[in-house]
Design a protein around this motif. Structure first.
Motif, PDB file in Angstrom:
ATOM      1  N   GLU A 534     -60.158  39.950 -22.467  1.00 33.21           N
ATOM      2  CA  GLU A 534     -61.301  40.118 -21.567  1.00 33.21           C
ATOM      3  C   GLU A 534     -60.921  41.131 -20.489  1.00 33.21           C
ATOM      4  O   GLU A 534     -59.903  40.970 -19.803  1.00 33.21           O
ATOM      5  CB  GLU A 534     -61.680  38.779 -20.913  1.00 33.21           C
ATOM      6  N   PHE A 535     -61.737  42.175 -20.377  1.00 31.63           N
ATOM      7  CA  PHE A 535     -61.477  43.215 -19.380  1.00 31.63           C
ATOM      8  C   PHE A 535     -62.235  42.879 -18.110  1.00 31.63           C
ATOM      9  O   PHE A 535     -63.422  42.556 -18.142  1.00 31.63           O
ATOM     10  CB  PHE A 535     -61.887  44.589 -19.921  1.00 31.63           C
ATOM     11  N   ARG A 536     -61.536  42.954 -16.976  1.00 40.08           N
ATOM     12  CA  ARG A 536     -62.138  42.606 -15.683  1.00 40.08           C
ATOM     13  C   ARG A 536     -61.844  43.690 -14.655  1.00 40.08           C
ATOM     14  O   ARG A 536     -60.871  44.421 -14.779  1.00 40.08           O
ATOM     15  CB  ARG A 536     -61.545  41.281 -15.168  1.00 40.08           C
ATOM     16  N   GLU A 537     -62.683  43.699 -13.614  1.00 42.79           N
ATOM     17  CA  GLU A 537     -62.462  44.634 -12.496  1.00 42.79           C
ATOM     18  C   GLU A 537     -61.272  44.162 -11.663  1.00 42.79           C
ATOM     19  O   GLU A 537     -60.501  44.944 -11.126  1.00 42.79           O
ATOM     20  CB  GLU A 537     -63.700  44.693 -11.594  1.00 42.79           C
ATOM     21  N   GLU A 538     -61.144  42.823 -11.508  1.00 40.79           N
ATOM     22  CA  GLU A 538     -60.035  42.249 -10.738  1.00 40.79           C
ATOM     23  C   GLU A 538     -59.763  40.836 -11.224  1.00 40.79           C
ATOM     24  O   GLU A 538     -60.587  40.236 -11.923  1.00 40.79           O
ATOM     25  CB  GLU A 538     -60.349  42.253  -9.233  1.00 40.79           C
ATOM     26  N   LEU A 539     -58.610  40.309 -10.832  1.00 40.03           N
ATOM     27  CA  LEU A 539     -58.225  38.946 -11.213  1.00 40.03           C
ATOM     28  C   LEU A 539     -58.186  38.066  -9.966  1.00 40.03           C
ATOM     29  O   LEU A 539     -57.834  38.544  -8.883  1.00 40.03           O
ATOM     30  CB  LEU A 539     -56.841  38.959 -11.880  1.00 40.03           C
ATOM     31  N   PRO A 540     -58.536  36.786 -10.087  1.00 40.28           N
ATOM     32  CA  PRO A 540     -58.477  35.903  -8.905  1.00 40.28           C
ATOM     33  C   PRO A 540     -57.032  35.708  -8.453  1.00 40.28           C
ATOM     34  O   PRO A 540     -56.135  35.533  -9.284  1.00 40.28           O
ATOM     35  CB  PRO A 540     -59.081  34.589  -9.419  1.00 40.28           C
ATOM     36  N   LYS A 541     -56.817  35.760  -7.122  1.00 40.88           N
ATOM     37  CA  LYS A 541     -55.438  35.672  -6.612  1.00 40.88           C
ATOM     38  C   LYS A 541     -55.362  34.795  -5.383  1.00 40.88           C
ATOM     39  O   LYS A 541     -56.337  34.605  -4.676  1.00 40.88           O
ATOM     40  CB  LYS A 541     -54.926  37.069  -6.211  1.00 40.88           C
ATOM     41  N   THR A 542     -54.142  34.306  -5.113  1.00 37.68           N
ATOM     42  CA  THR A 542     -53.875  33.610  -3.854  1.00 37.68           C
ATOM     43  C   THR A 542     -53.659  34.667  -2.767  1.00 37.68           C
ATOM     44  O   THR A 542     -53.596  35.863  -3.064  1.00 37.68           O
ATOM     45  CB  THR A 542     -52.596  32.754  -3.932  1.00 37.68           C
ATOM     46  N   ALA A 543     -53.470  34.201  -1.539  1.00 42.04           N
ATOM     47  CA  ALA A 543     -53.254  35.129  -0.418  1.00 42.04           C
ATOM     48  C   ALA A 543     -51.974  35.934  -0.581  1.00 42.04           C
ATOM     49  O   ALA A 543     -51.814  37.004  -0.004  1.00 42.04           O
ATOM     50  CB  ALA A 543     -53.195  34.349   0.881  1.00 42.04           C
ATOM     51  N   VAL A 544     -51.012  35.418  -1.351  1.00 40.33           N
ATOM     52  CA  VAL A 544     -49.749  36.139  -1.537  1.00 40.33           C
ATOM     53  C   VAL A 544     -49.823  37.068  -2.736  1.00 40.33           C
ATOM     54  O   VAL A 544     -48.858  37.723  -3.083  1.00 40.33           O
ATOM     55  CB  VAL A 544     -48.574  35.150  -1.758  1.00 40.33           C
ATOM     56  N   ILE A 547     -51.504  35.588  -9.168  1.00 38.23           N
ATOM     57  CA  ILE A 547     -52.711  35.489  -9.984  1.00 38.23           C
ATOM     58  C   ILE A 547     -52.970  34.028 -10.346  1.00 38.23           C
ATOM     59  O   ILE A 547     -52.067  33.309 -10.784  1.00 38.23           O
ATOM     60  CB  ILE A 547     -52.589  36.369 -11.250  1.00 38.23           C
ATOM     61  N   LEU A 548     -54.221  33.601 -10.145  1.00 38.38           N
ATOM     62  CA  LEU A 548     -54.578  32.194 -10.364  1.00 38.38           C
ATOM     63  C   LEU A 548     -54.979  31.946 -11.817  1.00 38.38           C
ATOM     64  O   LEU A 548     -56.150  31.960 -12.184  1.00 38.38           O
ATOM     65  CB  LEU A 548     -55.723  31.795  -9.426  1.00 38.38           C
ATOM     66  N   ARG A 549     -53.974  31.739 -12.655  1.00 34.89           N
ATOM     67  CA  ARG A 549     -54.213  31.475 -14.070  1.00 34.89           C
ATOM     68  C   ARG A 549     -55.086  30.230 -14.259  1.00 34.89           C
ATOM     69  O   ARG A 549     -56.011  30.180 -15.055  1.00 34.89           O
ATOM     70  CB  ARG A 549     -52.874  31.285 -14.786  1.00 34.89           C
ATOM     71  N   ARG A 550     -54.778  29.201 -13.445  1.00 36.29           N
ATOM     72  CA  ARG A 550     -55.483  27.924 -13.594  1.00 36.29           C
ATOM     73  C   ARG A 550     -56.982  28.079 -13.352  1.00 36.29           C
ATOM     74  O   ARG A 550     -57.797  27.436 -14.002  1.00 36.29           O
ATOM     75  CB  ARG A 550     -54.864  26.929 -12.585  1.00 36.29           C
ATOM     76  N   LYS A 551     -57.357  28.973 -12.434  1.00 36.78           N
ATOM     77  CA  LYS A 551     -58.778  29.179 -12.129  1.00 36.78           C
ATOM     78  C   LYS A 551     -59.503  29.748 -13.346  1.00 36.78           C
ATOM     79  O   LYS A 551     -60.640  29.381 -13.646  1.00 36.78           O
ATOM     80  CB  LYS A 551     -58.908  30.132 -10.928  1.00 36.78           C
ATOM     81  N   LEU A 552     -58.831  30.648 -14.049  1.00 31.55           N
ATOM     82  CA  LEU A 552     -59.423  31.255 -15.243  1.00 31.55           C
ATOM     83  C   LEU A 552     -59.587  30.212 -16.348  1.00 31.55           C
ATOM     84  O   LEU A 552     -60.596  30.187 -17.049  1.00 31.55           O
ATOM     85  CB  LEU A 552     -58.552  32.423 -15.722  1.00 31.55           C
ATOM     86  N   VAL A 553     -58.583  29.330 -16.488  1.00 35.60           N
ATOM     87  CA  VAL A 553     -58.661  28.268 -17.500  1.00 35.60           C
ATOM     88  C   VAL A 553     -59.823  27.330 -17.174  1.00 35.60           C
ATOM     89  O   VAL A 553     -60.581  26.925 -18.064  1.00 35.60           O
ATOM     90  CB  VAL A 553     -57.322  27.490 -17.576  1.00 35.60           C
ATOM     91  N   ASP A 554     -59.961  26.991 -15.886  1.00 36.25           N
ATOM     92  CA  ASP A 554     -61.066  26.109 -15.472  1.00 36.25           C
ATOM     93  C   ASP A 554     -62.428  26.740 -15.782  1.00 36.25           C
ATOM     94  O   ASP A 554     -63.359  26.055 -16.195  1.00 36.25           O
ATOM     95  CB  ASP A 554     -60.965  25.784 -13.973  1.00 36.25           C
ATOM     96  N   GLU A 555     -62.520  28.066 -15.572  1.00 37.43           N
ATOM     97  CA  GLU A 555     -63.768  28.781 -15.894  1.00 37.43           C
ATOM     98  C   GLU A 555     -64.098  28.636 -17.376  1.00 37.43           C
ATOM     99  O   GLU A 555     -65.242  28.420 -17.759  1.00 37.43           O
ATOM    100  CB  GLU A 555     -63.628  30.281 -15.565  1.00 37.43           C
ATOM    101  N   GLU A 556     -63.055  28.778 -18.218  1.00 34.43           N
ATOM    102  CA  GLU A 556     -63.256  28.672 -19.676  1.00 34.43           C
ATOM    103  C   GLU A 556     -63.725  27.268 -20.055  1.00 34.43           C
ATOM    104  O   GLU A 556     -64.614  27.101 -20.887  1.00 34.43           O
ATOM    105  CB  GLU A 556     -61.952  29.004 -20.421  1.00 34.43           C
TER     106      GLU A 556
END
Length: 566
Positions: A534-544, A547-556
């Motif tokens: 899946e191609f994206r403009e950006e990936l969800p991240k924490t303040a540091v 990359i929030l892998r878990r957030k992507l899994v939850d979306e799925e």
């Protein structure tokens, strides 16, 4: 130095790094007083053109301590600090400790719900926040124990004319202008600094027992937990850090303060280490590639603790060659795996050294790192720091794994937390006979170098095969077109889970799924090759920048659930 059979890494230690350290058994805030006494006129903070000396920083922190005590702060009361990297973040942190408080670092990006949870869970009585966050703080205050909110503004420490222009910039950026009134339970920073006497009563601190910090873990599973870190936990990890960077000189270094101080990694490697070593911190409140490159070019930092996404962002800037980055001598990367391509490219551009380290909130945070100047080994997190022991436990047991066998990384040392705040059961599940169970999968080679293969929770089991996302990500990062990637296991009715890669492409690059599939098949066993891209403009991240892998899994999972209900 004789070789220790149980700690094979000692034989690789350069002679400058001791295997054991005599730590100062002092409250953490004493480092600020020592630096201000030794080098009062040395610049402690550079902030957007404004410079603050160690004497000024110490005096302001004393004022903050006296103000807290005048408001009724008792030893052990919690003080939440919700600020980006600004002078007030440093002053309120050390001021709270001087007054006898326990700091609760709070992410300025928190929603009302997240903020309310943390304030309630920690029982914080005081909150220091940015002016634009006051509406959010005020709306949850009534549901918490917070009695006083101290409001700071970016403009408070800006030089003229930036301080006059900033409110207009703020309105344009955030579409909000807050003009807090000083009175009642609200206290305006500049008035606090005018009214505070600086006369405070030094509390009696037992460094090994008394807490300095409640640091909340990311909460990738369930609710965030408050990690209890004592003064001694933080002092010992900070002193380990300075011994590891043995070429750094007291009072001589300039440190780029881009890692947020509300994250334990930035707090220890940038703020506390700088204060202890009387270094100059160049504070950057928000990651902006242009701003960071300009700051490096002008301020000439020698040390640059960061995270892979920060280094990737700088390396891919179209005008990178216009800036002089040659002042950078050493960088320790943490919070996420460092791709070898990024390491090589960054060292080429700067001429400095970039090595990967490893740690957790529960360990103040650093436990392992590669050596900066010699004996480093690519693809590893390096070796344990002084006085830090580490092993690999076989899965779900406390039995030690064989050399090279994958299991759970466990660590022990003076930097390991006291436990989780008000969670004895979870503390007991994570601390076993002094060993911290990290939840990370890895192995140790015969020389004592450690390798992380992945989070226990992130391992993908597809068709009965164990697949570690990091291994797949390393291959994808070798592709010329890929800027950022994260690999996750998503639900699959046939294989249980299947491998999906989320991709952000470099500007001006194109690549098809077929191209990537072919590339991966040349470098990975067939069962590890992503089945979906899946191609994206950006990936969800924490303040540091993790990359929030878990957030992507939850979306799925949510997508799947919606499909099943339709």
């Amino acid at each position: 130095m004789g070789v220790n059979v149980t700690k094979p890494w000692f034989k690789h230690y350069p002679e400058e790094i001791p295997t054991s350290i005599e730590y100062d058994n002092i409250p953490l805030q004493d480092f600020l007083e020592k630096s201000a006494t030794k080098l009062p006129d040395k610049v402690a903070i550079h902030f957007m053109g404004k410079e603050i000396t160690y004497q000024e920083l110490f005096d302001s922190s004393k004022k903050m301590a006296s103000y807290f005590q005048d408001l009724g702060l008792q030893k052990g009361d919690r003080v939440a600090i919700m600020l980006p990297n600004t002078p007030q973040a440093v002053i309120s942190y050390y001021g709270a400790l001087m007054a006898g408080g326990i700091v609760v670092q709070t992410n300025p990006l928190y929603t009302e719900r997240e903020l309310e949870y943390q304030l309630k869970d920690s029982g914080s009585k005081f909150l220091v926040c940015l002016d634009i966050l006051l509406p959010r703080a005020s709306s949850v205050k009534g549901n918490t124990d917070v009695e006083h909110i101290i409001v700071a503004g970016i403009k408070d420490y800006l030089p003229f004319p930036k301080n006059m222009l900033y409110p207009m910039i703020q309105k344009k950026q955030y579409n909000i202008v807050v003009k807090p009134e000083h009175g009642g339970g609200t206290h305006v920073w500049n008035r606090v600094m005018e009214e505070a006497t600086g006369d405070y009563e030094k509390p009696e601190i037992d460094p090994k027992e008394d807490l300095a910090l409640l640091q909340y873990t990311g909460g990738t599973t369930g609710y965030p937990k408050g990690v209890m870190l004592t003064h001694f936990n933080l002092v010992s990890n900070t002193q380990m850090c300075s011994k590891w960077l043995y070429k750094t000189e007291y009072g001589k270094e300039v440190v780029l303060g881009i890692l947020p101080f509300f994250h334990v990694y930035g707090m220890t490697t940038v703020m506390n280490n700088s204060i202890m070593m009387a270094q100059k911190m160049v504070l950057i409140p928000k990651f902006d590639v242009d701003g960071v490159l300009k700051a490096i070019d002008k301020q000439k930092p020698t040390l640059f603790p960061g995270a892979p996404t920060i280094y990737i962002g700088l390396l891919n800037h179209p005008k990178l060659s216009k800036y002089d980055l040659s002042s950078i001598e050493a960088c320790i990367s943490g919070s996420a795996p460092l791709p070898s391509e990024v390491q090589e490219q960054f060292e080429k551009v700067t001429g400095g050294r970039l090595v990967e380290g490893y740690g957790l909130t529960e360990s103040s945070p650093v436990t392992h790192s590669n050596f900066v100047w010699e004996n480093r080994r690519g693809g590893t997190i390096g070796v344990p720091w002084p006085d830090t022991d580490s092993k690999i436990f076989k899965m779900e047991t406390t039995e030690e794994a064989e050399v090279g066998e994958v299991g759970e990384i466990v660590v022990k040392g003076p930097q390991i937390m006291k436990g989780y705040w008000n969670r004895p059961e979870e503390t007991a599940n994570t601390l076993k006979d002094g060993w911290l169970l990290t939840g990370d999968m890895g192995y140790m080679d015969e020389d004592g170098y450690f390798y992380v293969v992945d989070r226990k929770k992130d391992m993908i089991i597809a068709g009965g095969f164990n697949i570690y996302p990091r291994e797949v990500e390393e291959v994808l990062y070798e592709h010329d077109a890929i800027l950022e990637t994260v690999v996750a296991g998503i639900p699959d009715p046939y294989r249980g889970e299947t491998v999906k890669a989320y991709i952000v492409l470099k500007e001006g690059h194109e690549v098809t799924e077929d191209n990537l599939d072919k590339f991966c098949r040349e470098n990975l066993a067939a069962y590890k090759v992503p089945k979906i891209y899946e191609f994206r403009e950006e990936l969800p991240k924490t303040a540091v920048g993790k990359i929030l892998r878990r957030k992507l899994v939850d979306e799925e999972k949510e997508k799947l659930a919606n499909q099943q209900t339709q």
